[in-house]
Design a protein around this motif. Structure first.
Motif, PDB file in Angstrom:
ATOM      1  N   GLY A 124     -10.212 -26.613   5.259  1.00 37.77           N
ATOM      2  CA  GLY A 124     -10.896 -25.324   5.402  1.00 37.77           C
ATOM      3  C   GLY A 124     -10.306 -24.130   5.022  1.00 37.77           C
ATOM      4  O   GLY A 124     -10.591 -23.069   5.031  1.00 37.77           O
ATOM      5  N   LEU A 125      -8.997 -24.366   4.550  1.00 34.08           N
ATOM      6  CA  LEU A 125      -8.143 -23.166   4.171  1.00 34.08           C
ATOM      7  C   LEU A 125      -8.104 -23.248   2.486  1.00 34.08           C
ATOM      8  O   LEU A 125      -8.584 -24.142   1.869  1.00 34.08           O
ATOM      9  N   GLU A 126      -7.428 -22.135   2.079  1.00 32.68           N
ATOM     10  CA  GLU A 126      -7.429 -21.807   0.617  1.00 32.68           C
ATOM     11  C   GLU A 126      -6.869 -23.119  -0.237  1.00 32.68           C
ATOM     12  O   GLU A 126      -5.708 -23.411   0.183  1.00 32.68           O
ATOM     13  N   THR A 127      -7.343 -23.501  -1.076  1.00 32.02           N
ATOM     14  CA  THR A 127      -7.006 -24.939  -1.916  1.00 32.02           C
ATOM     15  C   THR A 127      -6.325 -24.361  -3.167  1.00 32.02           C
ATOM     16  O   THR A 127      -5.906 -25.225  -3.951  1.00 32.02           O
ATOM     17  N   GLY A 128      -6.595 -23.283  -3.756  1.00 30.67           N
ATOM     18  CA  GLY A 128      -6.131 -22.757  -5.336  1.00 30.67           C
ATOM     19  C   GLY A 128      -4.671 -22.874  -5.472  1.00 30.67           C
ATOM     20  O   GLY A 128      -4.372 -23.471  -6.370  1.00 30.67           O
ATOM     21  N   ARG A 129      -4.044 -22.591  -4.580  1.00 31.64           N
ATOM     22  CA  ARG A 129      -2.547 -22.634  -4.404  1.00 31.64           C
ATOM     23  C   ARG A 129      -2.026 -22.977  -3.147  1.00 31.64           C
ATOM     24  O   ARG A 129      -2.515 -22.481  -2.237  1.00 31.64           O
ATOM     25  N   PHE A 130      -0.999 -24.194  -3.273  1.00 34.13           N
ATOM     26  CA  PHE A 130      -0.517 -24.413  -2.243  1.00 34.13           C
ATOM     27  C   PHE A 130       0.888 -25.018  -2.339  1.00 34.13           C
ATOM     28  O   PHE A 130       1.350 -25.200  -3.521  1.00 34.13           O
ATOM     29  N   THR A 131       1.711 -25.314  -1.302  1.00 32.15           N
ATOM     30  CA  THR A 131       2.865 -25.703  -1.376  1.00 32.15           C
ATOM     31  C   THR A 131       3.082 -26.806  -0.420  1.00 32.15           C
ATOM     32  O   THR A 131       2.772 -26.807   0.622  1.00 32.15           O
ATOM     33  N   PHE A 132       3.824 -28.030  -0.798  1.00 29.55           N
ATOM     34  CA  PHE A 132       3.943 -28.984   0.219  1.00 29.55           C
ATOM     35  C   PHE A 132       5.382 -29.114   0.545  1.00 29.55           C
ATOM     36  O   PHE A 132       6.464 -29.070  -0.334  1.00 29.55           O
ATOM     37  N   GLU A 133       5.594 -28.786   1.835  1.00 33.18           N
ATOM     38  CA  GLU A 133       6.982 -28.707   2.493  1.00 33.18           C
ATOM     39  C   GLU A 133       7.574 -30.032   3.087  1.00 33.18           C
ATOM     40  O   GLU A 133       8.597 -30.052   3.687  1.00 33.18           O
ATOM     41  N   GLY A 134       6.941 -31.196   3.031  1.00 35.66           N
ATOM     42  CA  GLY A 134       7.336 -32.293   3.546  1.00 35.66           C
ATOM     43  C   GLY A 134       7.591 -32.166   4.992  1.00 35.66           C
ATOM     44  O   GLY A 134       6.839 -31.718   5.779  1.00 35.66           O
ATOM     45  N   PHE A 135       8.387 -33.064   5.714  1.00 37.56           N
ATOM     46  CA  PHE A 135       8.822 -33.256   7.020  1.00 37.56           C
ATOM     47  C   PHE A 135       9.883 -31.989   7.442  1.00 37.56           C
ATOM     48  O   PHE A 135      10.741 -31.866   6.600  1.00 37.56           O
ATOM     49  N   LEU A 136       9.775 -31.172   8.533  1.00 40.02           N
ATOM     50  CA  LEU A 136      10.666 -30.407   8.940  1.00 40.02           C
ATOM     51  C   LEU A 136      11.862 -31.132   9.461  1.00 40.02           C
ATOM     52  O   LEU A 136      11.805 -32.315   9.948  1.00 40.02           O
ATOM     53  N   SER A 137      13.052 -30.648   9.220  1.00 34.65           N
ATOM     54  CA  SER A 137      14.362 -31.242   9.519  1.00 34.65           C
ATOM     55  C   SER A 137      14.498 -31.206  11.033  1.00 34.65           C
ATOM     56  O   SER A 137      13.919 -30.441  11.830  1.00 34.65           O
ATOM     57  N   VAL A 138      15.047 -32.351  11.701  1.00 35.12           N
ATOM     58  CA  VAL A 138      15.356 -32.301  13.142  1.00 35.12           C
ATOM     59  C   VAL A 138      16.748 -31.391  13.514  1.00 35.12           C
ATOM     60  O   VAL A 138      16.792 -30.847  14.778  1.00 35.12           O
ATOM     61  N   ASN A 139      17.720 -31.021  12.361  1.00 36.46           N
ATOM     62  CA  ASN A 139      18.623 -30.361  12.587  1.00 36.46           C
ATOM     63  C   ASN A 139      18.134 -28.936  12.828  1.00 36.46           C
ATOM     64  O   ASN A 139      17.296 -28.259  12.026  1.00 36.46           O
ATOM     65  N   LYS A 140      18.402 -28.224  14.150  1.00 37.22           N
ATOM     66  CA  LYS A 140      17.950 -27.030  14.264  1.00 37.22           C
ATOM     67  C   LYS A 140      18.189 -25.945  13.184  1.00 37.22           C
ATOM     68  O   LYS A 140      17.286 -25.075  12.948  1.00 37.22           O
ATOM     69  N   LYS A 141      19.492 -25.837  12.793  1.00 42.58           N
ATOM     70  CA  LYS A 141      19.886 -24.754  11.830  1.00 42.58           C
ATOM     71  C   LYS A 141      18.981 -25.029  10.539  1.00 42.58           C
ATOM     72  O   LYS A 141      18.448 -24.090  10.086  1.00 42.58           O
ATOM     73  N   SER A 142      18.764 -26.165   9.959  1.00 40.74           N
ATOM     74  CA  SER A 142      17.976 -26.520   8.663  1.00 40.74           C
ATOM     75  C   SER A 142      16.649 -26.195   8.857  1.00 40.74           C
ATOM     76  O   SER A 142      15.942 -25.600   8.190  1.00 40.74           O
ATOM     77  N   ARG A 143      16.153 -26.374  10.261  1.00 43.48           N
ATOM     78  CA  ARG A 143      14.790 -26.350  10.412  1.00 43.48           C
ATOM     79  C   ARG A 143      14.338 -24.913  10.537  1.00 43.48           C
ATOM     80  O   ARG A 143      13.377 -24.402   9.817  1.00 43.48           O
ATOM     81  N   SER A 144      15.301 -24.006  11.163  1.00 36.58           N
ATOM     82  CA  SER A 144      14.995 -22.481  11.203  1.00 36.58           C
ATOM     83  C   SER A 144      15.074 -22.151   9.732  1.00 36.58           C
ATOM     84  O   SER A 144      14.317 -21.007   9.399  1.00 36.58           O
ATOM     85  N   GLU A 145      16.138 -22.477   9.067  1.00 40.30           N
ATOM     86  CA  GLU A 145      16.231 -21.912   7.683  1.00 40.30           C
ATOM     87  C   GLU A 145      15.007 -22.059   6.717  1.00 40.30           C
ATOM     88  O   GLU A 145      14.580 -21.448   5.826  1.00 40.30           O
ATOM     89  N   HIS A 146      14.346 -23.347   6.924  1.00 39.67           N
ATOM     90  CA  HIS A 146      13.284 -23.774   6.179  1.00 39.67           C
ATOM     91  C   HIS A 146      12.247 -22.933   6.646  1.00 39.67           C
ATOM     92  O   HIS A 146      11.457 -22.348   5.944  1.00 39.67           O
TER      93      HIS A 146
END
Length: 274
Positions: A124-146
């Motif tokens: 139900g959201l915009e489909t014309g442009r999107f980005t796939f971000e995969g799984f978020l890291s379990v590492n707190k620093k990497s997750r926050s940076e992402h």
């Protein structure tokens, strides 16, 4: 003569989604590279296919990748499959494709179901442009940076998430992005398929108790264009960063600040500065 690697999509739940072409491909190849041979065996048995398999997953991909390519170069045809969906997307099969490219091995795609595209289609959201971000890291620093790098992303964002990580992810999405539309797509093509169209705030307050079960794809609304009161150009963003540097800011800090003002990505501004 060298053989071919067939990148073959498999069902993400409903076996009825397995295409005739995919079945024909698995029947015709010499062997199959599978993420989990036990899972793939169930698929093969359902369609009456008997074929030798080799396991190919994250922790053996370098060793097995060489073995698979050697066999293909000797004339065998191979199909690579994942447990569910399209192999090589957020999947160790990506490395095998790169290895085939390096060695001049032909690859052919046999399209199949994709959880990313399926979830986006019903979000139900915009489909014309999107980005796939995969799984978020379990590492707190990497997750926050992402997540921090996506704050000014205008495109619809798609994430994979495991059920036991959902509570923290809901809280993080609300913390980093504020209250935005969020579609929680669970158990795609299976008996209990469900699309929960909600918001990050509601999800953080009502679904962070671990009660939701199954396989999940999260589709998040991008930053609204009107949130910027002006239309900025990249040149303006770079000039803003330069002025901040003249006032004593470090280049990385200046790029980050200019990004927050204009909506351009920090790395994009930093690259122009250099």
């Amino acid at each position: 003569m060298s053989g071919i690697l067939y990148v073959t999509g498999t069902p993400i739940g409903n076996l009825g989604d397995f295409s005739p072409r995919a079945a024909e491909t698995l029947e015709s190849v010499d062997f199959i590279a599978a993420e989990d041979t036990r899972v793939t065996l169930k698929l093969l048995n359902h369609f009456g296919i008997k074929k030798p398999m080799v396991s190919y997953f994250e922790h053996n991909k370098r060793e097995r990748g060489e073995i698979i390519c050697n066999r293909i170069e000797q004339g065998e045809n191979c199909a690579i499959v994942t447990d569910a969906g399209m192999p090589c997307i957020s999947d160790p099969g990506e490395d095998l494709i790169k290895l085939c490219e390096e060695r001049g091995i032909k690859t052919v795609v046999i399209p199949g179901p994709s959880a990313v595209i399926s979830a986006l289609a019903v979000s139900g959201l915009e489909t014309g442009r999107f980005t796939f971000e995969g799984f978020l890291s379990v590492n707190k620093k990497s997750r926050s940076e992402h997540l921090d790098s996506l704050k000014n992303e205008h495109r619809t964002m798609i994430f994979y998430e495991a059920p036991h990580k959902l509570p923290q992810t809901f809280r993080d999405l609300y913390s980093f992005f504020g209250d935005r539309k969020l579609s929680i797509v669970r158990e795609l093509t299976k008996v209990h398929e469900e699309v929960i169209r909600t918001t990050t705030k509601y999800a953080a307050e009502n679904y962070a108790d671990g009660s939701l079960k199954g396989e999940f794809v999260l589709v998040l609304e991008g930053k609204k264009q009107e949130e910027n009161s002006e239309e900025y150009t990249l040149e303006f963003a770079v000039e803003t960063a330069r002025k901040l540097i003249e006032n004593g800011a470090k280049p990385t800090e200046a790029a980050k600040e200019a990004a927050s003002i204009t909506g351009f990505k920090k790395n994009e501004i930093y690259r122009e500065l250099l």
